[in-house]
Design an enzyme around this catalytic site. Structure first.
Site, PDB file in Angstrom:
ATOM      1  N   HIS A   1      -3.797-135.864 -12.298  1.00 15.61           N
ATOM      2  CA  HIS A   1      -4.420-136.135 -13.594  1.00 15.61           C
ATOM      3  C   HIS A   1      -3.902-137.419 -14.231  1.00 15.61           C
ATOM      4  O   HIS A   1      -4.539-137.956 -15.123  1.00 15.61           O
ATOM      5  CB  HIS A   1      -4.340-134.918 -14.530  1.00 15.61           C
ATOM      6  CG  HIS A   1      -3.036-134.702 -15.226  1.00 15.61           C
ATOM      7  ND1 HIS A   1      -2.095-133.796 -14.791  1.00 15.61           N
ATOM      8  CD2 HIS A   1      -2.522-135.248 -16.346  1.00 15.61           C
ATOM      9  CE1 HIS A   1      -1.063-133.801 -15.621  1.00 15.61           C
ATOM     10  NE2 HIS A   1      -1.296-134.669 -16.573  1.00 15.61           N
TER      11      HIS A   1
ATOM     12  N   ASP B   1      -1.443-130.795  -8.216  1.00 11.75           N
ATOM     13  CA  ASP B   1      -1.708-131.906  -9.135  1.00 11.75           C
ATOM     14  C   ASP B   1      -0.865-133.147  -8.792  1.00 11.75           C
ATOM     15  O   ASP B   1       0.071-133.484  -9.503  1.00 11.75           O
ATOM     16  CB  ASP B   1      -1.412-131.424 -10.563  1.00 11.75           C
ATOM     17  CG  ASP B   1      -1.976-132.359 -11.625  1.00 11.75           C
ATOM     18  OD1 ASP B   1      -2.316-133.509 -11.289  1.00 11.75           O
ATOM     19  OD2 ASP B   1      -2.054-131.939 -12.788  1.00 11.75           O
TER      20      ASP B   1
ATOM     21  N   SER C   1       4.245-135.491 -17.605  1.00 17.73           N
ATOM     22  CA  SER C   1       3.446-135.285 -16.405  1.00 17.73           C
ATOM     23  C   SER C   1       3.808-136.328 -15.373  1.00 17.73           C
ATOM     24  O   SER C   1       3.948-137.506 -15.693  1.00 17.73           O
ATOM     25  CB  SER C   1       1.965-135.385 -16.730  1.00 17.73           C
ATOM     26  OG  SER C   1       1.540-134.153 -17.187  1.00 17.73           O
TER      27      SER C   1
HETATM   28  N1  ARG Z   1      -2.173-129.771 -19.503  1.00 16.18           N
HETATM   29  C1  ARG Z   1      -1.668-130.831 -18.683  1.00 16.18           C
HETATM   30  C2  ARG Z   1      -1.200-132.017 -19.552  1.00 16.18           C
HETATM   31  O1  ARG Z   1      -1.134-131.932 -20.734  1.00 16.18           O
HETATM   32  C3  ARG Z   1      -2.624-131.212 -17.611  1.00 16.18           C
HETATM   33  C4  ARG Z   1      -3.875-131.874 -18.089  1.00 16.18           C
HETATM   34  C5  ARG Z   1      -4.836-132.319 -17.031  1.00 16.18           C
HETATM   35  N2  ARG Z   1      -5.720-131.273 -16.557  1.00 16.18           N
HETATM   36  C6  ARG Z   1      -6.883-130.891 -17.153  1.00 16.18           C
HETATM   37  N3  ARG Z   1      -7.549-129.900 -16.650  1.00 16.18           N
HETATM   38  N4  ARG Z   1      -7.378-131.489 -18.203  1.00 16.18           N
HETATM   39  O2  ARG Z   1      -1.482-133.155 -19.373  1.00 16.18           O
HETATM   40  N1  ASP Z   2       0.397-132.184 -18.852  1.00 20.07           N
HETATM   41  C1  ASP Z   2       1.276-132.932 -19.715  1.00 20.07           C
HETATM   42  C2  ASP Z   2       1.255-134.433 -19.413  1.00 20.07           C
HETATM   43  O1  ASP Z   2       0.258-134.979 -19.012  1.00 20.07           O
HETATM   44  C3  ASP Z   2       2.643-132.369 -19.681  1.00 20.07           C
HETATM   45  C4  ASP Z   2       2.839-131.344 -20.734  1.00 20.07           C
HETATM   46  O2  ASP Z   2       2.279-131.490 -21.826  1.00 20.07           O
HETATM   47  O3  ASP Z   2       3.573-130.404 -20.466  1.00 20.07           O
HETATM   48  O4  ASP Z   2       2.167-135.143 -19.688  1.00 20.07           O
END
Ligand code: ARG
Ligand code: ASP
Length: 717
Positions: A83, A219, A645
């Site tokens: 991502h 990921d 991330s």
């Molecule tokens: N929650 C994670 C972060 O804050 C992964 C986000 C990417 N994935 C998604 N399905 N949008 O970045």
């Molecule tokens: N998924 C998040 C990021 O892109 C990490 C988090 O918020 O825990 O940095």
């Protein structure tokens, strides 16, 4: 030896029971190092951060300003999340070459894909410059003057700090402006895409599984940094060579177990752990609900189109993921803050704070901080809500309004700085808009606009709404704008922007979308922004005093500086948790879970046939665990946030055991209130990454570059 260890554990336990914290890598010596060793760490603080010899920090750059990445080979190979590379993978994708759907692998360096505007920044050294930044500040009387002087000092100190020609210096505030650190950095600009699994692996579970444990997302993606012949940063060139890092991480295929020590290094973006209860109340009751409602409406519209139309799906994939990500996070955060009684706990803490001030006789300095906070947060409330409506509707989720807002700024540039500044900005905009319109569908945006303008006019604080928008009919306003505005396509935009400043401004002011933006933005800038800024500035100053008081009166608490996109170290243990009554989550997930979740043809839960075949044949190479299963992800008590991330998860020896990418749903409130019971970070198991590169993609070229540490039993296989 044993006794020392037991003693250590005893001393450390009370602190450990609290857990959490994102620590400054150059300041780990002392309590952090002791605690880390008690948890099982075998390396030293110097191994993590050192200026004169290579250390772990040399392998952990900031990726594209928003994520983290790590060096995993002597030839510049860089690991980060799928991502985090998503925008770049998308920009190389077309309906014919759809790397998002099918994945991408460079089997030779010559096949790697350059990325315009992608940068990777390393930290060379960190220095405390607090006293220099405060020079001549304390005798100034107003907060505005103080801030001005601080900014001047920051610029001067940054400029005069000794560094090499290809390096930069940046200075950041810590502990709400009680400490300032300077970072010498090196930024690489030639960063090429090397590998990405298909989204059915790299984004498996998509938004349904996002922020959720148990998780089965692979990921990750791979890039390579290129440097000039002297191993220094350079613009893209065919003559550049793979960068040789000062340190890269060996990858451990030994696996992990519950309670193992883990640490995560990376660039957490923003936390607000020391907000007063009044601010948290506002987030829970007013701000999060408003933002969630707006995004909910925008997402539903986009999702409807994306499911029906593949071209729109590609155009909107990255935007949608970004909007959905925080929409879902805020829902989890609000729930978590409520469930953990964060407001009540903060109020209790505030009572103690007040008592300690009284006892110490420090009323003059701190006595009114909390009362002032309460007054300010009451006063700022409608302005803060209006600001979030403006940001979410105009700047973020209605594309035509956000385009219009850039043009609104262009007109302001003309008014304040004249024709030349206008022309420069205009040419930049024309170039920038090309990419935006490539991923723009007026059909989608029209429906989003209709929903959002309805929310804006009916739910944002009435007292700041331009009169003509009171009781407006959203549907006829929408038709009036989308039927006529030139901003619905790139040619129309270029047409408006052709000519000298005067004629451009004239054309703009005849366009109905532009006129609406101007109406809203003028009113925002006149009625909301000044007052918001005024109160906010007071709160910033109060927060600094409050923070100073917390450090003074709670010296034994785990006090760490809030995240500010600088390099941090967080540590903890691999651990499951109890999300709710009678439910227990284990800390490790397996490939078996992918097969359990598999829904043929589904856009979130489809699985590549090849992966199913590998699963059926149990063809896991040397990467299976000792029971013959393929581990996929795991969770631990590391305190992370957005920006972490792509961060390396390391074992006691500093070897890579995982790749951080998310947090668990019940603990997403950790940005505001960290609870060791339920806050967990989620990592892809390094063995799953190796398995995908090796057995799924057959990228032997990449496997050969890596240093893999196997368990004894598998060495000879
Ligand atoms: N929650 C994670 C972060 O804050 C992964 C986000 C990417 N994935 C998604 N399905 N949008 O970045
Ligand atoms: N998924 C998040 C990021 O892109 C990490 C988090 O918020 O825990 O940095």
């Amino acid at each position: 030896m044993k006794i020392v260890r037991i003693l250590l554990i005893l001393v450390v336990l009370p602190a450990f029971a609290q857990q959490g914290g994102m620590w400054i890598p150059s300041l780990l010596k002392g309590p952090n190092e002791t605690e880390m060793k008690a948890l099982g760490m075998k390396i030293s603080a110097d191994d993590i951060y050192s200026v004169n010899t290579s250390s772990l920090k040399d392998a952990v750059p900031h990726f594209d300003g928003g994520c983290t990445a790590e060096m995993i080979s002597p030839k510049g190979l860089l690991l980060t999340n799928h991502h985090c590379g998503y925008d770049n993978i998308q920009s190389h994708s077309t309906v014919e070459h759809d790397y998002l759907t099918d994945g991408f692998w460079a089997y030779k360096m010559s096949e790697e894909l350059p990325n315009k505007d992608l940068t990777v920044t390393f930290i060379i050294k960190i220095e405390d410059v607090t006293s220099k930044i405060f020079e001549g500040v304390n005798n100034l009387s107003t907060e505005v003057e103080k801030q001005k002087k601080i900014q001047l000092n920051i610029a001067a100190v940054g400029k005069s700090f000794p560094k090499e020609a290809w390096q930069e210096a940046m200075i950041r505030a810590f502990y709400d402006g009680n400490q300032y650190l300077l970072f010498v950095t090196e930024t690489f600009k030639d960063v090429r895409l090397v590998g990405a699994p298909p989204s059915s692996i790299g984004k498996f579970g998509s938004d349904t599984d996002n922020w959720v444990w148990p998780r089965h997302t692979g990921d990750f993606s791979l890039f390579r940094i290129y440097a000039d012949k002297n191993n220094r940063p350079a613009d893209y060139s065919i003559d550049n060579v793979p960068y040789q890092p000062k340190h890269f991480f060996p990858i451990s295929a030994k696996g992990i177990q519950e309670n193992d020590f883990t640490m995560v290094m990376g660039y957490p973006g923003r936390t607000q752990e020391y907000l007063p209860s009044f601010a948290v109340e506002q987030i829970v009751n007013d701000l999060n609900p408003a933002k969630i409602e707006i995004r909910d409406a925008a997402l539903k519209v986009q999702d409807g189109f994306m499911r029906k139309d593949n071209a729109i799906k590609i155009q909107y994939a990255s935007k949608y993921a970004g909007v959905a990500n925080y929409w879902k996070k805020w829902i989890g955060e609000t729930k978590g803050l409520k469930k953990s009684n964060a407001v009540a706990l903060k109020k209790e803490f505030e009572k103690k704070f007040q008592e300690r001030i009284m006892k110490a006789g420090k009323q003059a300095e701190y006595g009114s901080v909390l009362a002032d906070f309460e007054k300010n947060y009451t006063e700022i409330r409608p302005f803060a809500i209006a600001k979030d409506y403006f940001t979410e509707v105009v700047l973020r989720n209605s594309e035509i309004l956000s385009f219009g807002y850039r043009l609104y700024q262009l007109e302001q540039v003309y008014n304040s700085r004249g024709e030349q500044a206008f022309t420069d900005r205009k040419n930049n905009l024309i170039a920038g808009f090309e990419g935006l319109y490539k991923d723009y569908s007026a059909q989608v945006d029209e429906k989003v606009f209709e929903q959002l303008i309805d929310l804006y006019t009916s739910k944002s604080p009435k007292q700041f709404l331009p009169e003509s928008l009171n009781n407006v009919n959203a549907s006829s306003l929408t038709t009036g704008i989308f039927g006529v505005s030139k901003l619905t396509n790139y040619d129309g935009l270029k047409n408006i922007l052709s000519g000298d400043a005067k004629s451009v401004v004239e054309k703009l002011n005849q366009d109905p979308a532009y006129k609406l933006v101007k109406l809203i933005a003028d009113s925002y800038q006149k009625n909301v922004a000044p007052k918001f800024d005024e109160i906010n500035l007071k709160n910033i100053a109060l927060q600094r005093t409050y923070m100073k008081g917390i450090m003074e009166f709670f010296p034994n608490d785990r006090i760490f500086p809030d995240a500010n996109s600088t390099l941090r170290v967080t540590y903890g243990q691999v651990k499951g948790y109890k999300p709710s009554d009678a439910v227990v989550y284990e800390p490790v997930s397996y490939l078996d879970g992918v097969i359990e979740k598999y829904i043929p043809g589904d856009y979130e839960f489809d699985v590549p046939k090849k992966l199913i075949d590998l699963y059926n044949a149990k063809e896991y190479g040397k990467y299976a665990d000792k029971n013959g299963k393929m581990p996929l992800a795991f969770i631990a008590t590391n305190h992370t946030t957005g920006g972490n991330s792509g961060s390396p998860a390391l074992d006691a020896n500093g070897n890579l055991i995982g790749l951080n990418f998310d947090r668990v749903w019940e603990g997403t409130m950790s940005d505001i209130y960290y609870s060791p019971e339920i806050c967990r970070n989620i990592m892809v198991d390094a063995r799953y990454i190796l398995f995908i590169i090796d057995k799924f993609a057959h990228a032997n070229n990449l496997i050969e570059e890596l240093t893999i540490v196997y368990p004894k039993s598998k060495k000879s296989k």
